[in-house]
Design a protein around this motif. Structure first.
Motif, PDB file in Angstrom:
ATOM      1  N   ARG A  96       0.800  -1.220   0.000  1.00  0.00           N
ATOM      2  CA  ARG A  96       0.000   0.000   0.000  1.00  0.00           C
ATOM      3  C   ARG A  96       0.834   1.271   0.000  1.00  0.00           C
ATOM      4  O   ARG A  96       0.371   2.310  -0.483  1.00  0.00           O
ATOM      5  CB  ARG A  96      -0.950   0.006   1.204  1.00  0.00           C
ATOM      6  N   THR A 105       1.101   6.746   0.709  1.00  0.00           N
ATOM      7  CA  THR A 105       0.292   5.550   0.897  1.00  0.00           C
ATOM      8  C   THR A 105      -0.989   5.659   0.096  1.00  0.00           C
ATOM      9  O   THR A 105      -1.659   6.695   0.125  1.00  0.00           O
ATOM     10  CB  THR A 105      -0.046   5.344   2.387  1.00  0.00           C
ATOM     11  N   ALA A 106      -1.326   4.601  -0.617  1.00  0.00           N
ATOM     12  CA  ALA A 106      -2.544   4.571  -1.425  1.00  0.00           C
ATOM     13  C   ALA A 106      -3.758   4.347  -0.538  1.00  0.00           C
ATOM     14  O   ALA A 106      -3.750   3.466   0.323  1.00  0.00           O
ATOM     15  CB  ALA A 106      -2.447   3.472  -2.474  1.00  0.00           C
ATOM     16  N   GLU A 107      -4.806   5.143  -0.755  1.00  0.00           N
ATOM     17  CA  GLU A 107      -6.049   4.982  -0.013  1.00  0.00           C
ATOM     18  C   GLU A 107      -7.002   4.070  -0.776  1.00  0.00           C
ATOM     19  O   GLU A 107      -6.927   3.955  -2.000  1.00  0.00           O
ATOM     20  CB  GLU A 107      -6.701   6.345   0.220  1.00  0.00           C
ATOM     21  N   ASP A 138      -4.436   2.644  -8.655  1.00  0.00           N
ATOM     22  CA  ASP A 138      -4.908   3.104  -7.360  1.00  0.00           C
ATOM     23  C   ASP A 138      -6.404   3.415  -7.390  1.00  0.00           C
ATOM     24  O   ASP A 138      -7.107   3.095  -8.351  1.00  0.00           O
ATOM     25  CB  ASP A 138      -4.085   4.306  -6.878  1.00  0.00           C
ATOM     26  N   GLN A 139      -6.890   4.059  -6.355  1.00  0.00           N
ATOM     27  CA  GLN A 139      -8.309   4.348  -6.206  1.00  0.00           C
ATOM     28  C   GLN A 139      -8.835   5.293  -7.283  1.00  0.00           C
ATOM     29  O   GLN A 139     -10.021   5.294  -7.595  1.00  0.00           O
ATOM     30  CB  GLN A 139      -8.538   4.965  -4.816  1.00  0.00           C
ATOM     31  N   SER A 144       1.224   4.002 -10.294  1.00  0.00           N
ATOM     32  CA  SER A 144       2.443   4.615  -9.783  1.00  0.00           C
ATOM     33  C   SER A 144       3.573   4.473 -10.804  1.00  0.00           C
ATOM     34  O   SER A 144       3.538   3.600 -11.678  1.00  0.00           O
ATOM     35  CB  SER A 144       2.859   3.963  -8.459  1.00  0.00           C
ATOM     36  N   GLN A 148       1.296   8.653 -11.624  1.00  0.00           N
ATOM     37  CA  GLN A 148       1.769   9.040 -10.289  1.00  0.00           C
ATOM     38  C   GLN A 148       3.272   8.794 -10.239  1.00  0.00           C
ATOM     39  O   GLN A 148       3.751   7.828  -9.654  1.00  0.00           O
ATOM     40  CB  GLN A 148       1.045   8.216  -9.210  1.00  0.00           C
ATOM     41  N   GLN A 151       5.385   8.242  -6.950  1.00  0.00           N
ATOM     42  CA  GLN A 151       5.019   7.120  -6.090  1.00  0.00           C
ATOM     43  C   GLN A 151       5.391   5.795  -6.769  1.00  0.00           C
ATOM     44  O   GLN A 151       5.462   5.718  -8.000  1.00  0.00           O
ATOM     45  CB  GLN A 151       3.509   7.110  -5.803  1.00  0.00           C
ATOM     46  N   TYR A 153       3.939   2.924  -5.059  1.00  0.00           N
ATOM     47  CA  TYR A 153       3.056   2.044  -4.306  1.00  0.00           C
ATOM     48  C   TYR A 153       2.239   1.128  -5.214  1.00  0.00           C
ATOM     49  O   TYR A 153       2.193   1.271  -6.431  1.00  0.00           O
ATOM     50  CB  TYR A 153       2.132   2.825  -3.375  1.00  0.00           C
ATOM     51  N   LEU A 154       1.590   0.144  -4.595  1.00  0.00           N
ATOM     52  CA  LEU A 154       0.762  -0.857  -5.279  1.00  0.00           C
ATOM     53  C   LEU A 154       1.583  -1.683  -6.267  1.00  0.00           C
ATOM     54  O   LEU A 154       1.099  -2.112  -7.310  1.00  0.00           O
ATOM     55  CB  LEU A 154      -0.438  -0.201  -5.964  1.00  0.00           C
TER      56      LEU A 154
END
Length: 269
Positions: A96, A105-107, A138-139, A144, A148, A151, A153-154
């Motif tokens: 995450r 951090t990914a929400e 991501d959401q 990423s 993004q 980042q 993440y994920l």
């Protein structure tokens, strides 16, 4: 694909065995040319096999090679720009948050992804000590290292245990325009070789089940995903339209406690 109740069941058992040694799409094309089965995108759960087992099982103790799919434009494996696999810290279970020199951090709705790797050439035996690279959007539907760029993440790598399994802690991905909600997977012979796309032995995708998608996309932060989901189906998706029974995961849980997503991946090792 659909099966009429009057058709010979022995034929379909034979087709299941053929899938162990012939790539799934090649087998379907050959059979279509021979006039044994029609070749078209599946449009219902029954037509696809429904994905109810969340894996590659044929119901007779055999298993099939998972379809080979595109890695898409945002693999982060060095084949199209950035390479997350070369960054220290990529081997991790919780994907995450960003790692290495990046932070963030990914929400989204908590989602645990459990993948099991089996050898279709050895009675579906578990494949241990292989590396699985998982990534998804991501959401907001962004990846990423690309949209993004600040980042990573994920994205993460895990090594299969004695049961051939890995688990990632992540968030439920968005549905972005034109694609069914999905995750990307690459399989490598070992963690030591999971450093770039040139060493991968399998690239496939995981399709998320519609009921879980609808529940998640009704929550805050996923509003655009609900609209996008209404405009696409597994039958129209440009990856899953030729058959998705071996890629459709199972999902248990809820939006409050989170989901567990499960899929078995078959490779001819």
């Amino acid at each position: 694909m659909g099966r009429d109740e009057h058709e010979d069941p022995g034929l379909f058992r034979d087709l299941g065995r053929m899938a162990q040694v012939i790539e799934r799409r090649q087998a379907l094309r050959w059979l279509a040319a021979a006039g044994l089965v029609p070749l078209f995108g599946c449009g219902s759960d029954d037509a696809s096999g429904g994905g109810s087992d969340g894996g590659t099982g044929n119901g007779d103790g055999s298993c099939s090679v998972s379809p080979e799919e595109t890695a898409g434009p945002y693999p982060g494996d060095g084949s199209n720009g950035p390479n997350a696999l070369s960054t220290s810290g990529v081997v991790r279970s919780d994907i995450r948050s960003s790692f290495g020199t990046l932070s963030g951090t990914a929400e989204g709705i908590l989602t645990t992804v459990t993948l099991t790797l089996v050898n279709t050439n050895a009675n579906c035996a578990a494949l241990s000590n292989y590396a699985i690279y998982l990534w998804h959007c991501d959401q907001s539907g962004n990846y990423s290292l690309y949209a993004q760029a600040d980042q990573n993440y994920l994205r993460g790598v895990q090594v299969t245990d004695a049961h051939g399994s890995v688990s990632f802690i992540s968030i439920f991905p968005a549905c972005y325009s034109g694609r069914w909600p999905h995750m990307h997977i690459e399989v490598y012979p070992s963690a030591a070789l999971a450093t770039g796309s040139g060493n991968k032995i399998k690239t496939t995708q995981l399709a998320l089940p519609e009921d879980a998608c609808q529940a998640v996309y009704a929550t805050s932060g996923y509003s655009q995903s609900a609209t996008n989901l209404s405009r696409v189906s597994l039958a129209s998706d440009n990856v899953f339209s030729d058959g998705y029974s071996l890629e459709l995961a199972t999902a248990t849980g809820n939006v409050t406690d989170g989901y567990t997503v499960t899929l078995t991946i078959g490779v001819a090792a």
